[in-house]
Design a protein around this motif. Structure first.
Motif, mmCIF file in Angstrom:
data_model
loop_
_atom_site.group_PDB
_atom_site.id
_atom_site.type_symbol
_atom_site.label_atom_id
_atom_site.label_comp_id
_atom_site.label_asym_id
_atom_site.label_seq_id
_atom_site.Cartn_x
_atom_site.Cartn_y
_atom_site.Cartn_z
ATOM 1 N N GLN A 48 -5.582 6.174 18.121
ATOM 2 C CA GLN A 48 -6.586 5.422 17.381
ATOM 3 C C GLN A 48 -7.314 6.357 16.419
ATOM 4 O OE1 GLN A 48 -9.079 3.502 20.295
ATOM 5 N NE2 GLN A 48 -7.565 1.918 20.721
ATOM 6 N N VAL A 49 -7.199 6.086 15.124
ATOM 7 C CA VAL A 49 -7.810 6.926 14.101
ATOM 8 C C VAL A 49 -9.096 6.271 13.619
ATOM 9 C CG1 VAL A 49 -7.499 7.999 11.840
ATOM 10 C CG2 VAL A 49 -5.559 7.807 13.410
ATOM 11 N N ARG A 50 -10.234 6.970 13.805
ATOM 12 C CA ARG A 50 -11.525 6.425 13.383
ATOM 13 C C ARG A 50 -11.896 6.883 11.980
ATOM 14 N NH1 ARG A 50 -14.588 4.533 17.706
ATOM 15 N NH2 ARG A 50 -13.164 3.870 19.342
ATOM 16 N N GLN A 51 -11.313 7.991 11.536
ATOM 17 C CA GLN A 51 -11.654 8.529 10.222
ATOM 18 C C GLN A 51 -10.355 8.952 9.531
ATOM 19 O OE1 GLN A 51 -13.796 12.289 9.962
ATOM 20 N NE2 GLN A 51 -15.259 11.377 8.555
ATOM 21 N N PRO A 52 -9.567 7.955 9.080
ATOM 22 C CA PRO A 52 -8.267 8.281 8.512
ATOM 23 C C PRO A 52 -8.378 9.102 7.240
ATOM 24 C CG PRO A 52 -8.833 5.996 8.053
ATOM 25 C CD PRO A 52 -9.881 6.519 8.988
ATOM 26 N N GLY A 53 -7.439 10.006 7.064
ATOM 27 C CA GLY A 53 -7.379 10.787 5.831
ATOM 28 C C GLY A 53 -6.111 10.440 5.070
ATOM 29 N N ALA A 54 -6.084 10.751 3.814
ATOM 30 C CA ALA A 54 -4.903 10.458 3.009
ATOM 31 C C ALA A 54 -3.745 11.324 3.475
ATOM 32 C CB ALA A 54 -5.208 10.724 1.543
ATOM 33 N N ASN A 55 -2.619 10.691 3.701
ATOM 34 C CA ASN A 55 -1.429 11.427 4.129
ATOM 35 C C ASN A 55 -0.758 11.990 2.888
ATOM 36 O OD1 ASN A 55 0.916 12.392 5.269
ATOM 37 N ND2 ASN A 55 1.190 10.628 6.612
ATOM 38 N N ARG A 56 -1.245 13.145 2.438
ATOM 39 C CA ARG A 56 -0.783 13.718 1.180
ATOM 40 C C ARG A 56 0.588 14.352 1.327
ATOM 41 N NH1 ARG A 56 -6.024 15.882 -2.131
ATOM 42 N NH2 ARG A 56 -7.480 14.281 -1.413
ATOM 43 N N PRO A 57 1.365 14.378 0.272
ATOM 44 C CA PRO A 57 2.694 14.992 0.341
ATOM 45 C C PRO A 57 2.591 16.488 0.592
ATOM 46 C CG PRO A 57 2.105 14.490 -1.925
ATOM 47 C CD PRO A 57 1.052 13.849 -1.069
ATOM 48 N N GLY A 58 3.694 17.036 1.040
ATOM 49 C CA GLY A 58 3.715 18.460 1.341
ATOM 50 C C GLY A 58 3.065 18.711 2.683
ATOM 51 N N GLY A 59 2.365 19.806 2.785
ATOM 52 C CA GLY A 59 1.715 20.130 4.051
ATOM 53 C C GLY A 59 2.616 20.938 4.948
ATOM 54 N N ARG A 60 1.992 21.533 5.947
ATOM 55 C CA ARG A 60 2.737 22.385 6.872
ATOM 56 C C ARG A 60 3.232 21.583 8.067
ATOM 57 N NH1 ARG A 60 -1.910 26.814 7.381
ATOM 58 N NH2 ARG A 60 -3.130 24.893 7.078
ATOM 59 N N GLN A 61 4.363 21.988 8.595
ATOM 60 C CA GLN A 61 4.970 21.319 9.733
ATOM 61 C C GLN A 61 4.630 22.076 11.018
ATOM 62 O OE1 GLN A 61 6.646 18.371 9.533
ATOM 63 N NE2 GLN A 61 6.158 18.395 7.341
ATOM 64 N N ALA A 62 4.352 21.317 12.064
ATOM 65 C CA ALA A 62 4.023 21.904 13.352
ATOM 66 C C ALA A 62 4.484 20.968 14.455
ATOM 67 C CB ALA A 62 2.518 22.161 13.463
ATOM 68 N N ALA A 63 4.442 21.454 15.683
ATOM 69 C CA ALA A 63 4.827 20.632 16.832
ATOM 70 C C ALA A 63 4.012 21.048 18.040
ATOM 71 C CB ALA A 63 6.319 20.768 17.130
ATOM 72 N N VAL A 64 3.758 20.088 18.923
ATOM 73 C CA VAL A 64 3.102 20.376 20.197
ATOM 74 C C VAL A 64 3.981 19.865 21.328
ATOM 75 C CG1 VAL A 64 0.748 20.386 19.296
ATOM 76 C CG2 VAL A 64 1.749 18.232 20.088
ATOM 77 N N LEU A 65 3.935 20.577 22.453
ATOM 78 C CA LEU A 65 4.727 20.209 23.619
ATOM 79 C C LEU A 65 3.833 19.475 24.611
ATOM 80 C CD1 LEU A 65 7.534 20.512 24.984
ATOM 81 C CD2 LEU A 65 6.580 22.501 26.184
ATOM 82 N N ILE A 66 4.120 18.200 24.835
ATOM 83 C CA ILE A 66 3.402 17.406 25.833
ATOM 84 C C ILE A 66 4.273 17.418 27.076
ATOM 85 C CG2 ILE A 66 2.328 15.189 26.327
ATOM 86 C CD1 ILE A 66 2.210 14.710 23.308
ATOM 87 N N LEU A 67 3.985 18.359 27.944
ATOM 88 C CA LEU A 67 4.863 18.678 29.074
ATOM 89 C C LEU A 67 4.312 18.084 30.367
ATOM 90 C CD1 LEU A 67 7.350 20.178 30.104
ATOM 91 C CD2 LEU A 67 5.919 22.235 30.317
ATOM 92 N N PHE A 68 5.031 17.103 30.885
ATOM 93 C CA PHE A 68 4.658 16.460 32.138
ATOM 94 C C PHE A 68 5.458 17.034 33.298
ATOM 95 C CE2 PHE A 68 3.383 13.166 29.088
ATOM 96 C CZ PHE A 68 2.137 12.809 29.585
ATOM 97 N N GLY A 69 4.770 17.250 34.416
ATOM 98 C CA GLY A 69 5.432 17.693 35.629
ATOM 99 C C GLY A 69 4.855 16.960 36.822
ATOM 100 N N GLU A 70 5.276 17.375 38.012
ATOM 101 C CA GLU A 70 4.699 16.846 39.246
ATOM 102 C C GLU A 70 4.257 18.035 40.084
ATOM 103 O OE1 GLU A 70 7.532 14.204 41.061
ATOM 104 O OE2 GLU A 70 6.827 12.487 39.896
ATOM 105 N N GLY A 71 2.949 18.156 40.269
ATOM 106 C CA GLY A 71 2.385 19.268 41.025
ATOM 107 C C GLY A 71 1.791 18.816 42.337
#
Length: 249
Positions: A48-71
């Motif tokens: 849910q975005v409360r303060q959307p920004g313009a999705n401008r062309p270009g920009g840097r690419q990144a990734a995050v790991l959402i790692l689920f396990g059972e502890g």
């Protein structure tokens, strides 16, 4: 009405047909609670975005790991806390991840490489389940790809470089869903955004937005106070500082 399963979580909706980028190559059974989440998410995480920004062309690419396990405390997700004296995102809890390198063959490769560098994660114990649509962060001009994964063979994780990461935690999903651990953080711009108080951390911003969306998608969200904004002065100061930085794109 859904009832909790053996993990202590209430099952989410029945999964839709799995997206093409869900991997079954590892051959390790994925628990039903996680398979249901991946199916419910599909190709994108409904943040849910409360303060959307313009999705401008270009920009840097990144990734995050959402790692689920059972502890020991049931299903959990891996978070780290940034070092307090970093120039950007100082002291902020986050998923492992970072900017893409030219040598990365995919955004999943980016997320795994960054997790190995930051917390010493052994990639051989991880099965990538889905690489979903990037989320645009206007403030930093990043296109961040969330990578959902199953930690079928957990390895020891630590803060590899204390100058970058101060701590690492496996946070139980049940603690994230506990209404007593949730607050509506008052943003300097005037709106409220979801945040979590777990394991000695206040999780806010981009990371909290994703966790909030995943709790809903998994059917694990419990009623919590979404009407009373809470001021957290140190976070307000951090947000205000970031908002005051000049644009770098």
């Amino acid at each position: 009405m859904s009832t909790p399963d053996q993990t202590g979580l209430t099952p989410g909706p029945a999964p839709r047909r799995a997206p093409a980028n869900v991997s079954a190559a590892g051959g390790t059974p994925v628990p039903g609670w996680l398979a249901g989440l991946v199916g419910a998410v599909g190709a994108g995480i409904p943040v849910q975005v409360r303060q959307p920004g313009a999705n401008r062309p270009g920009g840097r690419q990144a990734a995050v790991l959402i790692l689920f396990g059972e502890g020991p405390d049931g299903p959990d997700v891996l978070l780290l806390k940034r070092a307090a004296d970093l120039r950007n995102h100082a002291g902020q809890p986050a998923f492992p991840g970072g900017s893409a390198d030219e040598t990365d063959v995919s955004r999943a490769a980016t997320a795994l490489r960054e997790a190995e560098e930051e917390v010493g994660l052994d990639p051989s114990g991880v099965e990538i389940l889905a690489t979903v649509s990037p989320l645009y962060l206007a403030a930093s001009h990043f296109h961040v790809t969330p990578v959902l994964a199953w930690w079928h063979t957990p390895s020891a994780v630590v803060a590899v470089d204390p100058a970058e990461t101060s701590s690492v935690a496996r946070v139980p999903v049940a603690e994230l869903a506990d209404p007593g651990n949730r607050i509506l953080l008052r943003h300097p711009a005037g709106f409220g955004s979801p945040a979590f108080r777990v394991r000695g951390m206040t999780v806010w911003g981009f990371t909290a937005g994703i966790l909030d969306a995943l709790l809903r998608a998994g059917g694990w969200e419990r009623p919590w106070d979404t009407a009373t904004p809470v001021d957290v002065p140190e976070i307000t100061a951090a947000i205000s500082k970031a908002m005051a930085l000049p644009e770098r794109w």
